[in-house]
Scaffold this active site. Structure first.
Site, PDB file in Angstrom:
ATOM      1  N   ALA A 114      12.251 -50.522  21.010  1.00 14.84           N
ATOM      2  CA  ALA A 114      11.775 -51.938  20.731  1.00 14.84           C
ATOM      3  C   ALA A 114      13.285 -52.636  19.753  1.00 14.84           C
ATOM      4  CB  ALA A 114      10.632 -52.110  19.646  1.00 14.84           C
ATOM      5  N   GLU A 115      14.048 -51.763  19.134  1.00 14.93           N
ATOM      6  CA  GLU A 115      15.000 -52.088  18.295  1.00 14.93           C
ATOM      7  C   GLU A 115      16.277 -52.520  19.367  1.00 14.93           C
ATOM      8  OE1 GLU A 115      15.252 -53.504  15.553  1.00 14.93           O
ATOM      9  OE2 GLU A 115      13.614 -52.800  14.551  1.00 14.93           O
ATOM     10  N   SER A 116      16.548 -51.258  20.110  1.00 17.20           N
ATOM     11  CA  SER A 116      17.859 -51.330  20.678  1.00 17.20           C
ATOM     12  C   SER A 116      17.927 -50.827  22.178  1.00 17.20           C
ATOM     13  CB  SER A 116      18.884 -50.488  19.940  1.00 17.20           C
ATOM     14  OG  SER A 116      18.503 -48.871  20.280  1.00 17.20           O
ATOM     15  N   TYR A 175       6.578 -57.895  17.685  1.00 13.06           N
ATOM     16  CA  TYR A 175       7.321 -56.853  17.486  1.00 13.06           C
ATOM     17  C   TYR A 175       6.503 -55.556  17.126  1.00 13.06           C
ATOM     18  CZ  TYR A 175      10.260 -53.708  14.742  1.00 13.06           C
ATOM     19  OH  TYR A 175      10.942 -52.297  14.364  1.00 13.06           O
TER      20      TYR A 175
END
Length: 189
Positions: free
Chosen positions: A64-66, A174
């Site tokens: 999800a982040e990168s 998110y």
């Protein structure tokens, strides 16, 4: 046609269908493994075990982040695989007993080992504080102070059971995305 011959044809058709179904499922799993990869597993497994965090949660968070890009930098200057801002990374580094300057921490945030170490430790701190995966993920994205305020105001429950009430649309999506991906990682691997 005799009964025996009919039965044999039915058995052969069933076997062929099972073989086809098995191959379709193998292809489907292979596609899912491409979409939901296991990368940097030596570091993820090491730090997940050390900080007692489910490694599949770490993979879902990194995705999800990168999306597994170790050089990722956000518009808010969050860096690396686990998208840590320098101030948070400095706090976590101090928590780990690392004697690093702010500049040294910032320099190292794009290092895979360092980033996964700090990101996983930070996640473990949030999991311990909130005793809820949902709230820990919410705080990872929106910040501890924000989550504490939402709980105090009654906007969200302190057990994380009402993620649909997270007021920030980005954070709401998110958390849901990571929870979905976490479930997929656990089922796939």
């Amino acid at each position: 046609m005799r009964k025996g011959k009919k039965a044999l044809i039915i058995i052969i058709i069933l076997i062929v269908l099972l073989v086809v179904l098995f191959n379709v499922l193998k292809v489907q799993n292979r596609i899912l493994e491409i979409i939901y990869p296991i990368k940097y597993n030596n570091f993820v497994e090491l730090y997940a075990k050390e900080y007692q965090v489910d490694e599949y949660l770490v993979y879902a968070l990194i995705k999800a982040e990168s999306n597994f890009n170790p050089k990722a930098v956000s518009g808010k200057e969050a860096k690396g695989l686990m998208q840590l801002v320098t101030s948070t990374a400095c706090d976590v580094a101090r928590n780990l007993g690392l004697n690093l300057t702010e500049e040294e921490v910032e320099e190292k945030l794009l290092n895979v080992d360092f980033n996964i170490n700090l990101g996983t430790k930070y996640l473990s701190i949030l999991l311990e504080k909130y005793e809820s995966i949902e709230l820990a993920l919410t705080a990872y994205n929106a910040g501890i102070g924000t989550v504490d305020n939402w709980i105090e105001e009654g906007t969200i429950k302190d057990d994380g059971s009402d993620v649909e009430n997270i007021p920030y649309k980005e954070t709401n999506q998110y958390v849901r995305k990571i929870l979905r991906d976490y479930k997929i990682y656990r089922e796939l691997y």
